[in-house]
Enzyme design. Structure first.
Site, PDB file in Angstrom:
ATOM      1  N   SER A 192       0.829  -1.203   0.000  1.00 56.35           N
ATOM      2  CA  SER A 192       0.000   0.000   0.000  1.00 56.35           C
ATOM      3  C   SER A 192       0.869   1.262   0.000  1.00 56.35           C
ATOM      4  O   SER A 192       1.694   1.435  -0.892  1.00 56.35           O
ATOM      5  CB  SER A 192      -0.966  -0.050   1.189  1.00 56.35           C
ATOM      6  OG  SER A 192      -1.961   0.932   1.086  1.00 56.35           O
ATOM      7  N   ASP A 227     -10.204  -5.019  -3.908  1.00 60.42           N
ATOM      8  CA  ASP A 227      -9.495  -4.183  -2.935  1.00 60.42           C
ATOM      9  C   ASP A 227     -10.417  -3.031  -2.575  1.00 60.42           C
ATOM     10  O   ASP A 227     -10.756  -2.201  -3.421  1.00 60.42           O
ATOM     11  CB  ASP A 227      -8.195  -3.667  -3.559  1.00 60.42           C
ATOM     12  CG  ASP A 227      -7.315  -2.932  -2.563  1.00 60.42           C
ATOM     13  OD1 ASP A 227      -7.839  -2.349  -1.598  1.00 60.42           O
ATOM     14  OD2 ASP A 227      -6.086  -2.930  -2.762  1.00 60.42           O
ATOM     15  N   HIS A 254      -7.156  -6.037   0.410  1.00 59.29           N
ATOM     16  CA  HIS A 254      -6.065  -5.060   0.413  1.00 59.29           C
ATOM     17  C   HIS A 254      -4.819  -5.523   1.175  1.00 59.29           C
ATOM     18  O   HIS A 254      -3.703  -5.434   0.678  1.00 59.29           O
ATOM     19  CB  HIS A 254      -6.548  -3.729   0.978  1.00 59.29           C
ATOM     20  CG  HIS A 254      -5.495  -2.672   0.948  1.00 59.29           C
ATOM     21  ND1 HIS A 254      -4.964  -2.186  -0.235  1.00 59.29           N
ATOM     22  CD2 HIS A 254      -4.830  -2.023   1.950  1.00 59.29           C
ATOM     23  CE1 HIS A 254      -4.041  -1.291   0.029  1.00 59.29           C
ATOM     24  NE2 HIS A 254      -3.938  -1.170   1.338  1.00 59.29           N
TER      25      HIS A 254
END
Length: 253
Positions: free
Chosen positions: A94, A195, A225
């Site tokens: 991320s 996600d 995610h």
């Protein structure tokens, strides 16, 4: 000191051939990447997994930090490994992937390769455009954590999203996205089919705008995610280890 068990910085000195820097995501901590770090250690690699400033304690602490501080911690750990290892790779989840992209943009060929899991460089959410103004009025909003398909698993991220920190993240996105063509390193990008935090456009933009010629895209069909704690974690670990071994052996493009 971290206030969340498992959120501590992690470091291991193994091989002097291959080192791996791991970077966690926004409002998260090393907890989300520790299984990945442990696999890399088992492979004999040297590893650094820093705790980013403002993370792993209370969300209020994160509102006192900005993206250059987060990047500075990542860069410091990278430079530790660069002093020790012949080839150093940057792996990130991320926002951690975003910071790794910045590292590649700044340090060029000193970064042997990138492994990015659901990296972020933008958001299509309309309220994001207002976050800088909103942050002056509201300190936090509901969390964006624990997007994990695997039952009973948590990343132990913050229970609130600190808005001043989020406003700083949008500045990081703009900086990194503008310089994506400067990324020339080999790239392994893994992104989840579903996600709920980072839109699929993020991976599309990264793949379209980097200048890397050695690029592999992997779709994670069974994870959301926080894929490093999800059903596809072993796939991520296996592919990243093979990637580092191939390039660490000198097969760089």
């Amino acid at each position: 000191m971290p206030g969340i068990a498992g959120a501590e910085r992690f470091a291991h000195d193994g091989s002097t051939e291959i080192g791996v820097l791991l970077s966690h995501g926004f409002t998260g901590s090393p907890f989300s990447l520790r299984p990945w770090a442990d696999r890399l250690v088992a492979e004999g690699f040297s590893v650094r997994l820093p705790l980013l400033p403002g993370h792993g304690t209370r969300w209020q602490d994160m509102n006192r930090t900005t993206w250059p501080q987060w990047y500075g911690e990542v860069e410091s750990s990278f430079l530790e490994l660069r002093e020790r290892c012949a080839a150093v790779f940057a792996f990130g989840l991320s926002m951690g992937g975003t910071l790794c992209l910045r590292l590649a943009q700044t340090h060029g060929s000193d970064v042997a390769g990138l492994v990015l899991v659901n990296p972020s460089v933008l958001s299509l959410r309309r309220d994001i455009r207002l976050v800088s103004a909103l942050a002056r009025l509201v300190p936090s909003v509901r969390p964006i954590s624990d997007d994990i398909a695997k039952p009973g698993v948590t990343e132990h991220a913050y229970p609130r999203t600190p808005l001043r920190a989020l406003a700083s993240l949008t500045k990081l996105w703009a900086t990194v996205r503008a310089d994506l063509p400067a990324v020339t390193q080999p790239l392994l990008l893994l992104h989840s089919a579903v996600d709920n935090v980072v839109e699929p456009e993020n991976s599309k933009v990264v793949l379209a705008e980097v200048s890397s010629t050695d690029v592999t895209e992997v779709v994670l069909e069974n994870s959301r995610h926080v894929a490093t704690l999800d059903h596809d974690a072993d796939l991520i670990f296996d592919r990243s280890i093979a990637f580092a071994r191939r390039l660490g052996a000198g097969d760089r493009v």
